[in-house]
Motif scaffolding. Structure first.
Motif, PDB file in Angstrom:
ATOM      1  N   TRP A   1      48.674 -92.808  64.776  1.00  0.00           N
ATOM      2  CA  TRP A   1      49.728 -92.197  65.568  1.00  0.00           C
ATOM      3  C   TRP A   1      49.161 -91.116  66.492  1.00  0.00           C
ATOM      4  CZ3 TRP A   1      52.292 -87.441  65.915  1.00  0.00           C
ATOM      5  CH2 TRP A   1      53.499 -87.501  66.594  1.00  0.00           C
TER       6      TRP A   1
ATOM      7  N   ALA B   1      47.005 -94.859  53.207  1.00  0.00           N
ATOM      8  CA  ALA B   1      47.922 -95.467  54.177  1.00  0.00           C
ATOM      9  C   ALA B   1      48.524 -94.411  55.090  1.00  0.00           C
ATOM     10  CB  ALA B   1      49.033 -96.225  53.451  1.00  0.00           C
TER      11      ALA B   1
ATOM     12  N   ILE C   1      57.572 -90.233  59.306  1.00  0.00           N
ATOM     13  CA  ILE C   1      58.067 -91.173  60.312  1.00  0.00           C
ATOM     14  C   ILE C   1      59.375 -90.669  60.938  1.00  0.00           C
ATOM     15  CG2 ILE C   1      58.849 -93.533  60.676  1.00  0.00           C
ATOM     16  CD1 ILE C   1      57.003 -94.390  58.470  1.00  0.00           C
TER      17      ILE C   1
ATOM     18  N   PHE D   1      47.851 -94.197  58.995  1.00  0.00           N
ATOM     19  CA  PHE D   1      48.995 -94.249  59.899  1.00  0.00           C
ATOM     20  C   PHE D   1      49.007 -93.018  60.809  1.00  0.00           C
ATOM     21  CE2 PHE D   1      53.353 -92.974  60.793  1.00  0.00           C
ATOM     22  CZ  PHE D   1      53.729 -94.043  61.576  1.00  0.00           C
ATOM     23  N   THR D   2      48.783 -91.832  60.203  1.00  0.00           N
ATOM     24  CA  THR D   2      48.784 -90.604  60.996  1.00  0.00           C
ATOM     25  C   THR D   2      47.672 -90.654  62.037  1.00  0.00           C
ATOM     26  OG1 THR D   2      49.470 -89.507  58.986  1.00  0.00           O
ATOM     27  CG2 THR D   2      48.882 -88.098  60.834  1.00  0.00           C
TER      28      THR D   2
ATOM     29  N   PRO E   1      57.983 -96.171  65.309  1.00  0.00           N
ATOM     30  CA  PRO E   1      57.765 -96.490  63.893  1.00  0.00           C
ATOM     31  C   PRO E   1      59.056 -96.508  63.080  1.00  0.00           C
ATOM     32  CG  PRO E   1      56.176 -94.863  64.636  1.00  0.00           C
ATOM     33  CD  PRO E   1      57.143 -95.042  65.752  1.00  0.00           C
TER      34      PRO E   1
ATOM     35  N   ILE F   1      56.386 -90.669  52.819  1.00  0.00           N
ATOM     36  CA  ILE F   1      56.266 -91.519  54.003  1.00  0.00           C
ATOM     37  C   ILE F   1      57.463 -91.388  54.954  1.00  0.00           C
ATOM     38  CG2 ILE F   1      55.988 -93.915  54.778  1.00  0.00           C
ATOM     39  CD1 ILE F   1      54.316 -94.361  52.268  1.00  0.00           C
TER      40      ILE F   1
END
Lengths: 309, 666
Positions: free
Chosen positions: B46, B38, A100, B42-43, B257, A96
């Motif tokens: 985004w 997740a 990010i 999220f990707t 983020p 993760i």
């Protein structure tokens, strides 16, 4: 610096050259000694370990019982379960943050926006913050959520509901993700900002937007540094003790990672001392494999992360 | 080691189950699937956000509709998620797929309305038309939300807050817009909207008998109309403006983020910790700096009672000897290089040793948690950096370099917990005097005692040390013609084997003593428990780990020194050590500083090693472990937070230094 020493010739020079690597090997062997001793002792019987030092091992002390015992489900802390718990922490806590931080590193390096310089300085400066300053409020947040009481009117808003994720591996990898951000951004930014400017300019002229440039150009070019960070973060999260101990506690067999499990084993005041070498070796096995297989990337990441610091 | 149940973080129901591997595998699989979902979600979000903002420059109408839909949805998620409005059903206690409509109904309505508003606005160009539509749409939305507001949130308005807050809002917003040379009218509307919202819903009486639907509708309608007016006041952006929107919002999509993560998990908690440190143990009353006073005055943390012993310390004569030797060598080296005093080279070795000894003399007589932390910082930083440099130099270009270096580097992959266990068991183990010593150090120590108290062992060991001293003396004679300073260094160093030889011939060295009956009794050293030097033995574990780090970085730096410099110096007749001290070391000094500060920051936070080996007993407590114990075992949050902040103050200089360097660079 690889030229041999000047001064003497012939036999003397050869002897000198041979002797000149003696300090290096002496140093290296001293450094290896503790790990070697651990490895040897992990295969010795209880009586063997208690009776003499590892350098006095005799063949009939050999046993693999220690390894069997630490994996058995009904010992104090089964390492089998905690290995899986460690994976459940390390894998998300590695994947993760990479994505990010890669976005952010690109943003800091190649998107022009107001306050970029100061935001980046803030990001890098919090690299040095000790994790300890965040632990108490974070644990409180995991237990009870995050709320803000508005001033003067006394109304409370809920930003994060009370999930009650304390005591689970989720709390641990979530914490690792947040704490990894500054270093990840710093490391990736060092690399991404040093990519040649021309490729970005020509891509912009061809009409590519930031998203396309990031996805098609920057990500493929950044594989080495992404790998370096991944190794770093994996070793760090696998070997972490403080965050796991705080967020999970030491008496929660369901979710204990390996470090807490072997620390518990070590806290038994000698009762299970003969199991410790095997336990410690099992705990160290995964990072050692990663380390030796990917040493090159690891060293590269280390260098990229500190030379410029 | 503490085995108490961890009530703050632990949970009795979880302790009961577990321990079976099958369940753990299943849990791991669930975790990984969850994480993949997740990450995927999220990707997708985004990428979606990026695609939306691509539309800002390509197709503004579509962008406007999409942006409206997203804003509408988010607003409704916040309102509905805090359960302020009546839902289309009752939310179940645990998640069920059947309940999905209850969760998505209002967000979807919000998205639909937002999309329509956004689309219409992007087609209207006249100012009055936009303003009129904005007010009308805002009024409608405000009335709608007010109408479905749960009855306990309906309100009876009060005059005072309703006058006060919009005025405050307007004044603040107009002033700030005027300062930034922006349109004051827009500011006035924004300020009025926020002030009205705060004054009506915040300042009104909610959930009382006087609360009624009419006043609620008025409050909601006015708020909506003001928000709509503010949006109507903007004009559709031109091409340049759109590109600016794209660039600006893109920056937040990329950086946002990460920013959110480290703000919510590092910066805000750090601020909260500081606030907690000013409160009492249950954080329900302010105590000012009381916790800090405890930290700095409690003899547990700083204990100066034994400092008089410093003057009698047996280390002190050695410190003075090395200090004087260092100064003499600096003078000698200065004569070689034409300066009054030159410290870079041979003098550095005795001076660093003197510094380490002085710190030991001070820290063994000043005791306490904070002193221990300082000792760790000085001891580990100094030793790990210099040992790393030494190994980098030894290995440079030697046959088998890569293998030898990976031996030294390997501890980096081992956890602090693992390393502590290794050293405690393999190196430091102390067994009863009647048994064989199984720890390496005690075995060697006791063996030395056994051998050097009888002949011929005493003679042999003593001769070995004499020989070492002689070798150093020989080296001194050899380098005398080339560099008197180097010769001096060898002589200074030869004092140590001479001293050990002297001790060997005078009763022997090592772990043995004679009982009154004349029997020899082995005297193993309890490395982990005998204070205050146990601190040093614990430090050695961290030095074992950190030396590899220093070695790798410094080795790379040494290899990066241009060969030309070295060749030129060799042609001029410089010896290996002269090249090292006068060319390599000055070249890599910045890197040495980086390595030292990095190690320093890591050492400051040392926790695992102390926790696993002594748990802070036997006078080996450090700040991080004290913080853990106070905050999570004694449940004294105030004191724990204060200890954390003190730890933070310790690294603050490094932080300031980093910021200074970055601002200089940028």
């Amino acid at each position: 610096m690889s030229t041999p020493s000047t001064g003497s010739r012939g036999l003397g020079a050869r002897l000198y050259r041979g002797l000149s690597s003696v300090p290096m090997w002496a140093f290296a062997l001293v450094w290896l000694l503790p790990s070697l001793g651990l490895f040897v002792n992990s295969f010795r019987t209880r009586d063997g370990q208690r009776g003499s030092g590892f350098w006095r091992t005799v063949p009939d002390q050999f046993t693999i019982e220690n390894y069997q015992t630490v994996f058995e489900a009904n010992t104090v802390n089964s390492l089998g379960v905690s290995l899986l718990n460690s994976l459940a922490i390390s894998i998300p806590a590695t994947i993760i943050p990479i994505s990010i931080a890669a976005f952010a590193a690109y943003g800091f390096a190649w998107i022009d926006f107001k306050g970029r310089k100061w935001l980046f300085i803030i990001t890098v400066s919090i690299l040095a913050i000790p994790l300890q300053v965040a632990l108490i409020p974070l644990l409180k947040m995991y237990v009870g959520g995050a709320h803000l009481t508005l001033p003067f009117i006394g109304k409370t808003l809920t930003f994060i509901p009370a999930w009650g994720i304390n005591g689970t591996s989720t709390a641990v990898w979530l914490t690792h993700t947040g704490f990894a951000m500054p270093f990840a951004i710093f490391l990736l930014h060092n690399y991404i900002s040093s990519l040649p400017k021309d490729i970005f300019e020509s891509a912009r002229i061809d009409g590519a937007d930031h998203f396309t440039i990031f996805w098609r150009l920057v990500l493929p070019l950044s594989i080495p540094v992404l790998a370096a960070f991944a190794i770093f973060q994996f070793l760090w999260t696998w070997n972490d003790f403080l965050i796991a101990l705080t967020m999970i506690g030491s008496a929660n067999p369901d979710a204990l990672p390996t470090t807490v499990a072997i620390a518990n084993l070590a806290g038994d005041f000698g009762r299970n001392e003969h199991l410790l070498p095997a336990g410690a070796f099992v705990q160290a096995f995964v990072p050692l494999v990663v380390f030796f297989a990917l040493q090159r990337y690891f060293v590269r990441g280390l260098l990229a992360g500190s030379i410029k610091g | 080691m503490d085995r108490r149940p961890h009530t703050f973080a632990g949970d009795a129901s979880r302790q009961a189950q577990g321990k079976d591997v099958g369940g753990a595998v299943q849990k791991l699989v669930t975790t990984i699937i969850g994480v993949l979902v997740a990450v995927g979600a999220f990707t997708a979000l985004w990428v979606g956000a990026n695609l939306v903002f691509n539309q800002a420059t390509q197709n503004f109408k579509r962008f406007s509709a999409l942006a409206g839909a997203i804003v509408g949805m988010v607003v409704m998620i916040i309102i509905d998620g805090n359960q302020l409005i009546t839902g289309v059903g009752i939310r179940p206690d645990t998640w069920e797929w059947d309940a999905l409509p209850i969760y998505v109904f209002w967000p979807l309505v919000g998205a639909g309305i937002g999309a329509i508003v956004g689309l219409v606005l992007s087609r209207l160009d006249g100012r009055s038309a936009r303003l009129g539509f904005g007010i009308a749409a805002g009024l409608g939305i405000g009335l709608l939300i007010a109408a479905v507001l749960k009855s306990r949130y309906q309100l009876a308005m009060r005059t005072n807050p309703l006058l006060l807050w919009p005025t405050v809002g307007i004044v603040l917003a107009v002033a700030s817009n005027a300062l930034r040379r922006r349109d004051p009218l827009k500011g006035a509307v924004t300020g009025a909207f926020l002030g009205w919202l705060y004054g009506s819903f915040g300042g009104g009486l909610q959930g009382v008998a006087q609360a009624n639907l009419t006043e609620t509708l008025v409050a909601g309608g006015v708020a909506g109309a003001l928000a709509g007016a503010r949006i109507g006041l903007t004009s559709n952006p031109g091409v340049v403006e759109r590109a600016r929107i794209d660039e600006k919002s893109r920056a937040w999509i990329f950086v946002g983020p990460a920013f959110l993560f480290y703000t919510s998990m590092l910066i805000l908690p750090a601020i909260q910790t500081f606030v907690l440190s000013l409160k009492n143990r249950d954080s329900d009353a302010w105590v000012g700096a009381e916790n800090y006073r405890t930290v700095f005055t409690d003899p547990k943390n700083i204990d100066t009672s034994d400092f008089a012993g410093f003057w009698g310390s047996s280390i002190l004569p050695w410190f003075i000897f090395l200090l004087v030797a260092g100064l003499v060598l600096a003078f000698l080296l200065g004569r070689e290089t034409g300066q009054p005093l030159n410290f870079v080279g041979a003098p550095l070795v005795p001076l660093l040793m003197a510094g380490a000894l002085l710190s030991f003399a001070v820290f063994t007589h000043l005791r306490g948690t904070i002193i221990n932390n300082l000792w760790w910082v000085v001891g580990v930083t100094l030793l790990a950096t210099s040992l790393g440099l030494a190994m980098a130099k030894f290995s440079d270009g030697a046959p088998g370099e890569a293998v030898a270096k990976s031996f030294v580097f390997m501890p980096m992959a081992i956890s602090f917990v693992g390393a502590s266990i290794i050293w405690r068991l393999i190196m430091y183990q102390a067994r009863n005097v009647t048994k064989d010593q199984t720890g390496v150090l005690n075995a060697a120590w006791v063996w030395l005692g056994e051998v050097t108290t009888v002949q011929p062992g005493q003679l042999i060991i003593g001769l070995i040390f004499l020989l070492a001293a002689a070798a150093l003396g020989f080296a001194a004679i050899r380098s005398l013609s080339n560099s008197p300073a180097a010769a001096g260094l060898y002589l200074v160093l030869s004092v140590f084997p001479l001293w050990v030889a002297y001790r060997t011939f005078n009763g022997g060295i090592g772990g043995y003593e004679f009982a009154e009956s004349g029997d020899r009794i082995p005297l193993p050293n309890n490395f982990v428990q005998d204070g205050p030097y146990n601190n040093f033995w614990l430090m050695l574990i961290l030095i074992w780990i950190q030396t590899g780090f220093a070695m790798v970085i410094l080795s790379a730096a040494i290899k990066a020194v241009p060969d030309d410099f070295i060749e030129a110096a060799k042609i001029d007749g410089a010896t290996d050590s002269q090249v090292f001290w006068r060319i390599t070391v000055p070249q890599i000094t910045p890197t040495i500083l980086v390595v030292a500060t990095t190690i320093m920051v890591n050492v400051m936070k040392v926790f695992d090693i102390v926790k696993v080996t002594t748990n802070g007993q036997f006078g080996s407590q450090v700040l991080a472990n004290a913080m853990y114990q106070e905050a999570f075992l004694n449940f004294d949050r105030g004191l724990g937070a204060a200890l954390a902040i003190v730890l933070f103050l310790g690294v603050l200089p490094v932080m300031v230094w980093n910021v200074y360097n970055l601002t200089k660079e940028a």
